[in-house]
Design a protein around this motif. Structure first.
Motif, short mmCIF file in Angstrom:
data_model
loop_
_atom_site.label_atom_id
_atom_site.label_comp_id
_atom_site.label_asym_id
_atom_site.label_seq_id
_atom_site.Cartn_x
_atom_site.Cartn_y
_atom_site.Cartn_z
N LEU A 1 144.59 143.71 43.09
CA LEU A 1 145.55 143.45 44.17
C LEU A 1 146.45 142.26 43.84
O LEU A 1 145.99 141.17 43.53
CB LEU A 1 144.80 143.18 45.48
CG LEU A 1 145.67 143.10 46.72
CD1 LEU A 1 146.18 144.48 47.09
CD2 LEU A 1 144.88 142.51 47.90
N GLU A 2 147.74 142.51 43.95
CA GLU A 2 148.73 141.45 43.77
C GLU A 2 149.73 141.47 44.91
O GLU A 2 150.04 142.52 45.46
CB GLU A 2 149.47 141.64 42.44
CG GLU A 2 148.59 141.50 41.21
CD GLU A 2 149.38 141.51 39.91
OE1 GLU A 2 150.64 141.50 39.97
OE2 GLU A 2 148.75 141.51 38.84
N LYS A 3 150.22 140.28 45.24
CA LYS A 3 151.27 140.16 46.25
C LYS A 3 152.28 139.13 45.77
O LYS A 3 151.94 137.97 45.53
CB LYS A 3 150.70 139.74 47.61
CG LYS A 3 151.75 139.60 48.70
CD LYS A 3 152.44 140.92 49.03
CE LYS A 3 153.43 140.76 50.15
NZ LYS A 3 154.10 142.04 50.49
N LYS B 1 146.74 137.30 42.89
CA LYS B 1 146.84 137.65 41.48
C LYS B 1 145.65 138.48 41.02
O LYS B 1 144.59 137.94 40.71
CB LYS B 1 146.93 136.37 40.63
CG LYS B 1 148.06 135.42 41.04
CD LYS B 1 147.96 134.09 40.31
CE LYS B 1 149.03 133.12 40.79
NZ LYS B 1 148.88 131.79 40.14
N GLY B 2 145.81 139.79 41.01
CA GLY B 2 144.78 140.66 40.45
C GLY B 2 143.43 140.58 41.13
O GLY B 2 142.39 140.58 40.47
N LEU B 3 143.41 140.51 42.45
CA LEU B 3 142.14 140.34 43.19
C LEU B 3 141.24 141.56 43.07
O LEU B 3 141.70 142.69 43.15
CB LEU B 3 142.43 140.08 44.67
CG LEU B 3 142.52 138.61 45.11
CD1 LEU B 3 143.59 137.88 44.32
CD2 LEU B 3 142.81 138.52 46.60
N GLU B 4 139.94 141.29 42.89
CA GLU B 4 138.90 142.31 42.88
C GLU B 4 137.84 141.88 43.90
O GLU B 4 137.34 140.76 43.84
CB GLU B 4 138.25 142.43 41.50
CG GLU B 4 139.22 142.61 40.35
CD GLU B 4 139.58 144.07 40.13
OE1 GLU B 4 138.77 144.94 40.47
OE2 GLU B 4 140.68 144.33 39.59
N MET B 5 137.50 142.78 44.82
CA MET B 5 136.63 142.36 45.91
C MET B 5 135.93 143.56 46.51
O MET B 5 136.51 144.64 46.66
CB MET B 5 137.50 141.67 46.98
CG MET B 5 136.79 141.18 48.21
SD MET B 5 137.99 140.35 49.31
CE MET B 5 136.98 140.21 50.78
N THR C 1 151.99 144.25 46.34
CA THR C 1 152.96 144.57 45.30
C THR C 1 152.34 145.49 44.26
O THR C 1 153.01 146.35 43.68
CB THR C 1 153.44 143.26 44.63
OG1 THR C 1 153.90 142.36 45.64
CG2 THR C 1 154.57 143.54 43.65
N ALA C 2 151.05 145.32 44.02
CA ALA C 2 150.32 146.16 43.05
C ALA C 2 148.85 146.19 43.44
O ALA C 2 148.38 145.36 44.22
CB ALA C 2 150.48 145.60 41.64
N LYS D 1 141.55 130.69 45.77
CA LYS D 1 142.22 129.48 45.31
C LYS D 1 143.21 129.85 44.20
O LYS D 1 142.88 130.61 43.29
CB LYS D 1 141.20 128.47 44.77
CG LYS D 1 141.81 127.15 44.34
CD LYS D 1 140.74 126.19 43.85
CE LYS D 1 141.37 124.87 43.43
NZ LYS D 1 140.33 123.91 42.92
N ASP D 2 144.41 129.31 44.33
CA ASP D 2 145.47 129.54 43.33
C ASP D 2 145.69 131.02 43.08
O ASP D 2 145.95 131.45 41.94
CB ASP D 2 145.12 128.83 42.02
CG ASP D 2 145.03 127.31 42.19
OD1 ASP D 2 145.76 126.78 43.03
OD2 ASP D 2 144.21 126.69 41.48
N GLY D 3 145.55 131.84 44.13
CA GLY D 3 145.84 133.26 44.02
C GLY D 3 144.73 134.11 43.46
O GLY D 3 144.88 135.33 43.35
N THR D 4 143.61 133.51 43.08
CA THR D 4 142.49 134.27 42.52
C THR D 4 141.27 134.12 43.43
O THR D 4 141.15 133.17 44.19
CB THR D 4 142.14 133.81 41.10
OG1 THR D 4 141.72 132.44 41.14
CG2 THR D 4 143.34 133.94 40.18
N ILE D 5 140.36 135.06 43.32
CA ILE D 5 139.20 135.07 44.22
C ILE D 5 137.90 135.10 43.41
O ILE D 5 137.84 135.69 42.33
CB ILE D 5 139.26 136.28 45.19
CG1 ILE D 5 138.43 136.01 46.44
CG2 ILE D 5 138.87 137.59 44.49
CD1 ILE D 5 138.75 136.95 47.59
#
Length: 238
Positions: free
Chosen positions: A21-23, A36-40, A72-73, A229-233
């Protein structure tokens, strides 16, 4: 101990699965990527808390899961359905019946009583009037406000208004509750009360909760915890 979930496998019993996941927001002067490229993965029946500072993207992530915003992705799979692929009618039904939403501000209708504010979402979703009213009265009791049923929001304290909002989010018996800083506008005493109430109701009604907060006391009540934090999880192993 923290673990990077970017390569984590999907759990078969996850109600929410997020992949890549990106926004990104683009303006005339800049391009800002906040997720930034979240996986959850959110296990069904869990109390999942997402912790992060203000501006870290917590609310944006919650809005994407809720179909109120779009990525966005990447993809958000909720109960086997890709949210971004839903039609407008499917999104309306998803938000109305599958989700329960609690926000930092209560958003109660000022000209309707506490009981009516809980009743209306069920009635508008097609629940027969008598049944909708029974549900509303029962939930008002669950949040300890049966004696405030005929009070308007202006006649309720801040904590009482948020309790009505919590009851309202459950009236359509949603599978998934999304809570965005639900104690953010409350004093410490009321914040603790609302936090305990929300977690207890999620347990008693056997729902799944995703809650975003910067309050570590509230976050400690979750049994699944992510840090943004900083767009990453990353996920805390407990």
């Amino acid at each position: 101990m923290m673990t990077d979930v970017s390569t984590g496998a999907c759990s078969a019993d996850s109600i929410v699965r997020i992949r890549g996941l990106e926004k990104t927001y683009v303006t005339s002067s800049e391009k800002l990527t906040i997720l930034k490229g979240l996986e959850m993965d959110v296990p069904r029946g869990s109390k999942c808390v997402i912790v992060g500072q203000s501006g870290s993207g917590k609310s944006t992530l919650l809005n994407i899961i809720g179909g109120l915003d779009f990525a966005t992705a990447g993809s958000v799979d909720v109960d086997g359905k890709i949210v971004s692929s839903m039609t407008e009618d499917e999104l309306t039904s998803y938000r109305q019946k599958f989700l329960g939403l609690v926000f930092q501000f209560h958003y109660l209708l000022k000209d309707f009583t506490a009981l009516e504010n809980i009743f209306l979402p069920a009635y508008m979703a097609g629940v027969p009037k008598k049944e909708a009213m029974e549900r509303a009265r029962s939930l008002l009791c669950d949040v300890g406000l049966e004696n405030r049923a005929k009070h308007l929001p202006s006649q309720l304290s801040g904590g009482e208004r948020q309790r009505v909002a919590v009851a309202r989010c459950l009236v359509n018996s949603p599978e998934l509750i999304l809570a965005d800083e639900p104690t953010g506008n409350l004093d410490p005493s009321n914040a603790e009360l609302i936090g305990e109430l929300l977690f207890n109701l999620v347990d008693s009604h056997r729902k799944t909760l995703i809650l975003v907060t910067h309050d570590m006391n509230l976050a400690s009540q979750g049994n699944v915890r992510y840090f943004l934090k900083d767009g990453t999880i990353s996920r805390e192993e407990r």
